[in-house]
Design a protein around this motif. Structure first.
Motif, mmCIF file in Angstrom:
data_model
loop_
_atom_site.group_PDB
_atom_site.id
_atom_site.type_symbol
_atom_site.label_atom_id
_atom_site.label_comp_id
_atom_site.label_asym_id
_atom_site.label_seq_id
_atom_site.Cartn_x
_atom_site.Cartn_y
_atom_site.Cartn_z
ATOM 1 N N SER A 34 0.822 -1.209 0.000
ATOM 2 C CA SER A 34 0.000 0.000 0.000
ATOM 3 C C SER A 34 0.858 1.262 0.000
ATOM 4 N N LYS A 35 2.181 1.081 0.053
ATOM 5 C CA LYS A 35 3.155 2.173 0.067
ATOM 6 C C LYS A 35 3.101 2.984 1.362
ATOM 7 N N ARG A 36 2.435 2.435 2.400
ATOM 8 C CA ARG A 36 2.519 3.089 3.710
ATOM 9 C C ARG A 36 3.922 2.917 4.279
ATOM 10 N N ALA A 37 4.609 1.851 3.853
ATOM 11 C CA ALA A 37 6.045 1.711 4.102
ATOM 12 C C ALA A 37 6.722 1.948 2.761
ATOM 13 N N GLN A 38 7.337 3.095 2.606
ATOM 14 C CA GLN A 38 7.864 3.532 1.316
ATOM 15 C C GLN A 38 9.191 2.840 0.986
ATOM 16 N N PRO A 39 9.484 2.657 -0.310
ATOM 17 C CA PRO A 39 10.807 2.146 -0.707
ATOM 18 C C PRO A 39 11.905 3.010 -0.100
ATOM 19 N N GLY A 40 12.899 2.357 0.493
ATOM 20 C CA GLY A 40 13.988 3.074 1.139
ATOM 21 C C GLY A 40 13.778 3.299 2.620
ATOM 22 N N GLU A 41 12.540 3.116 3.086
ATOM 23 C CA GLU A 41 12.254 3.335 4.505
ATOM 24 C C GLU A 41 12.843 2.199 5.351
ATOM 25 N N ILE A 42 13.372 2.548 6.524
ATOM 26 C CA ILE A 42 13.908 1.565 7.459
ATOM 27 C C ILE A 42 12.777 1.096 8.377
ATOM 28 N N VAL A 43 12.632 -0.227 8.511
ATOM 29 C CA VAL A 43 11.627 -0.797 9.423
ATOM 30 C C VAL A 43 12.364 -1.572 10.513
ATOM 31 N N THR A 44 11.838 -1.516 11.732
ATOM 32 C CA THR A 44 12.449 -2.195 12.862
ATOM 33 C C THR A 44 11.412 -3.042 13.594
ATOM 34 N N GLU A 45 11.897 -4.061 14.287
ATOM 35 C CA GLU A 45 11.002 -4.933 15.056
ATOM 36 C C GLU A 45 10.206 -4.120 16.073
ATOM 37 N N ARG A 46 10.887 -3.266 16.821
ATOM 38 C CA ARG A 46 10.232 -2.525 17.892
ATOM 39 C C ARG A 46 9.106 -1.642 17.355
ATOM 40 N N ARG A 47 9.403 -0.906 16.295
ATOM 41 C CA ARG A 47 8.389 -0.003 15.738
ATOM 42 C C ARG A 47 7.194 -0.777 15.198
ATOM 43 N N LEU A 48 7.455 -1.868 14.488
ATOM 44 C CA LEU A 48 6.365 -2.659 13.916
ATOM 45 C C LEU A 48 5.549 -3.342 15.009
ATOM 46 N N ALA A 49 6.221 -3.822 16.058
ATOM 47 C CA ALA A 49 5.504 -4.469 17.157
ATOM 48 C C ALA A 49 4.528 -3.483 17.800
ATOM 49 N N GLU A 50 4.962 -2.234 17.953
ATOM 50 C CA GLU A 50 4.083 -1.205 18.510
ATOM 51 C C GLU A 50 2.947 -0.873 17.552
ATOM 52 N N MET A 51 3.267 -0.722 16.278
ATOM 53 C CA MET A 51 2.268 -0.355 15.272
ATOM 54 C C MET A 51 1.199 -1.426 15.112
ATOM 55 N N LEU A 52 1.620 -2.702 15.117
ATOM 56 C CA LEU A 52 0.701 -3.811 14.864
ATOM 57 C C LEU A 52 0.163 -4.446 16.145
ATOM 58 N N ASP A 53 0.626 -3.942 17.289
ATOM 59 C CA ASP A 53 0.201 -4.461 18.589
ATOM 60 C C ASP A 53 0.450 -5.969 18.693
ATOM 61 N N MET A 54 1.673 -6.352 18.387
ATOM 62 C CA MET A 54 2.077 -7.748 18.449
ATOM 63 C C MET A 54 3.408 -7.834 19.183
ATOM 64 N N SER A 55 3.732 -9.051 19.650
ATOM 65 C CA SER A 55 5.037 -9.246 20.272
ATOM 66 C C SER A 55 6.112 -9.235 19.191
ATOM 67 N N ARG A 56 7.357 -9.101 19.612
ATOM 68 C CA ARG A 56 8.432 -8.973 18.636
ATOM 69 C C ARG A 56 8.800 -10.302 17.978
ATOM 70 N N THR A 57 8.461 -11.437 18.614
ATOM 71 C CA THR A 57 8.852 -12.730 18.041
ATOM 72 C C THR A 57 8.208 -12.989 16.684
ATOM 73 N N PRO A 58 6.869 -12.908 16.549
ATOM 74 C CA PRO A 58 6.290 -13.108 15.210
ATOM 75 C C PRO A 58 6.710 -12.026 14.221
ATOM 76 N N ILE A 59 6.943 -10.796 14.726
ATOM 77 C CA ILE A 59 7.419 -9.723 13.856
ATOM 78 C C ILE A 59 8.782 -10.097 13.288
ATOM 79 N N ARG A 60 9.657 -10.609 14.146
ATOM 80 C CA ARG A 60 11.008 -11.005 13.708
ATOM 81 C C ARG A 60 10.924 -12.097 12.640
ATOM 82 N N ASP A 61 10.065 -13.097 12.883
ATOM 83 C CA ASP A 61 9.918 -14.187 11.913
ATOM 84 C C ASP A 61 9.370 -13.679 10.586
#
Length: 214
Positions: A23-50
């Motif tokens: 959907s381009k909400r994460a743009q090409p070139g953007e850095i994504v991290t486990e911590r930020r995604l875990a907060e955004m998606l309300d999930m633990s970091r383990t499934p995010i890491r996988d």
């Protein structure tokens, strides 16, 4: 090895992160991290890491040292090249697997595919799980670990063009997979190779039609 529940959580995380990329909400070139995604998606970091490892394996994310993973610019040519490699290798693997997968395993797959097709619902995660199970069975039965690894890597690079972007392919996908299952169950090596080749040709035609508006 991931347990079934862990794998499903990882796939759920994968779906949500893939949606951010598509959907381009994460743009090409953007850095994504486990911590930020875990907060955004309300999930633990383990499934995010996988999930991030899966997306990195599919070539949609690029590791940037300690900074994290970067969203890659998606090039359609890369996907088409990967699909061409699959078309060269996977029919050969299906030929090698013919008659070498237990009938009970194939019956179970066939029943799952028939249920999905009859339901008419685009349960993308269930279809993907069955798809991965079928291809993993074929790869193991073929008995060539190096070829199995090559195909696993290349398949990941084409999975973006699945039922999310082509929901109209649900019925055809199930029917094509059932044809592969039936051919392998029959032990007919050439029929198995042809069923796999026909499936991959249909996928390629659908991708081309989608990209060209045909």
């Amino acid at each position: 090895m991931l347990q079934p529940q862990d794998k499903r959580l990882a796939l759920q995380a994968y779906e949500q992160i893939l949606d951010l990329i598509q959907s381009k909400r994460a743009q090409p070139g953007e850095i994504v991290t486990e911590r930020r995604l875990a907060e955004m998606l309300d999930m633990s970091r383990t499934p995010i890491r996988d999930a991030l490892l899966m997306l990195e394996g599919e070539g949609l994310l690029i590791r940037r040292g300690t900074r994290g993973l970067q969203v890659k610019q998606i090039r359609i040519e890369d996907f088409m090249d990967a699909l061409q490699i699959r078309s060269l290798l996977e029919p050969a693997m299906a030929r090698m697997a013919a008659g070498r997968i237990p009938a009970g395993d194939l019956d179970s797959l066939r029943n799952q595919l028939q249920t999905l097709a009859a339901g008419g619902e685009n349960d993308r995660m269930s279809v993907r799980e069955v798809d991965e199970r079928l291809h993993e069975m074929i790869a193991r039965a073929a008995g060539n670990p190096q070829l199995e690894q090559i195909i696993r890597t290349v398949r990941r690079q084409t999975q973006m063009f699945d039922l999310r972007s082509m929901p109209e392919r649900l019925g055809d996908t199930c029917a094509e997979h059932i044809a592969i299952v039936d051919a392998i169950a029959s032990g007919n090596a050439e029929a198995s190779a042809k069923a796999m080749a026909d499936h991959l040709s249909a996928v390629r035609r659908a991708i081309v039609a989608r990209l060209t508006g045909g």
